[in-house]
Design a protein around this motif. Sequence first.
Motif, short mmCIF file in Angstrom:
data_model
loop_
_atom_site.label_atom_id
_atom_site.label_comp_id
_atom_site.label_asym_id
_atom_site.label_seq_id
_atom_site.Cartn_x
_atom_site.Cartn_y
_atom_site.Cartn_z
N GLY A 99 48.50 68.52 12.19
CA GLY A 99 48.90 69.91 12.39
C GLY A 99 49.00 70.66 11.08
N PRO B 188 49.38 73.91 15.88
CA PRO B 188 50.34 73.05 16.56
C PRO B 188 49.62 71.82 17.13
N GLU C 81 54.54 72.79 22.71
CA GLU C 81 53.94 73.43 21.53
C GLU C 81 52.63 74.12 21.90
N LEU C 82 51.86 73.51 22.76
CA LEU C 82 50.59 74.11 23.18
C LEU C 82 50.84 75.27 24.15
N GLY D 276 45.25 75.04 19.23
CA GLY D 276 46.13 73.88 19.12
C GLY D 276 45.40 72.58 19.33
N ALA E 50 51.57 78.17 22.08
CA ALA E 50 50.34 78.71 21.47
C ALA E 50 49.58 79.58 22.47
#
Length: 337
Positions: free
Chosen positions: A310, A316, A327-328, A289, A331
Amino acid sequence: MLIITDGYNDAHTAKTAICLIRYRPEEVVAVLDRQSVGKNCQEVFGVGGNIPLVASLAEAPEANTLLIGIAPPGGKIPRHWRPIISEAIARGMTIVSGLHEFLRDDGEFSRAAAEHGVQLVDVRNNDEHDVANRVGIREGCLRIHTIANDCSCGKMVASVEVARGLSRIGIDAAFVATGQTGILVAGSGCPIDRVIADFVNGAAEKLVLANQHHEVLVVEGQGSLFHPRYSGVTLGLLHGLMPDGLILCYEMGRRAFFDMESVPLPPLEKVIEFYEAAANIMHPCRVIGLAVNGQKFPDDAVAAECEQVGRRLGLPACDVIRHGPEELVEAVVQLKG
């Protein structure tokens, strides 16, 4: 603590102050910056709310510690700060510095500290003398490492935010500090850029061994493989940690290396390619990410950048301060399986 930034309150030079104000505000009495007296930390640094900026030590009598709040290239104490530090010692305050120039090696400060019974704390001081052995690393501990195309991009902030995000969803995650500011935030770690070259990998490995009782380690990165000055420490840290996943950090809008405007930054595709190649020498690893530092841009521009980069890289991407790290975090969860 009273943090001094006097004359150095930009986001890069004052990053130590800003991160302490962001993550340990309950310990910050005030910031000493004579150029910004009358303002508060929120107005000057964008964090810290009503923590005041003051012009003298006398305006923060409850402070028992003076913390050097800057991280300038070369790591030296500004000369015009010396009288302020001497006054703080005379007042009996502990002096804490993360600079390369050690307080304890300064004859004037060390003599005054001895006279007044004051402690001088050099955060970068260490006695690392162990090489890496590749023994005893626990497979069940997922290692995430923040990397970057340049120095001073937000690797520490991304690391803290991702570790906290993982903790919020019930994963036993730890932020592991490798730089002076991160150590001040976490209360532990290793100042990896002050370790003798032969022992960098070993010091990094020791950080893993000391913290691998957690499910996930999010280890702060240093420098960049591409930086003309700091690539050595970056590679040693990368190889000593043997991470499973990498989070690539970069500052939106930056076109050249920090403090080296004549040297252009490489494209992110090349950064990913070389980091993954370097990491995989030691252990299977990939970039999972992107942490976009959009501090100089408005919300809509940062959102557009995250969407565009992205999509381009198939990863992401988010600004962990503006958007949160979710979002991370997701991931990392997917990599963990």
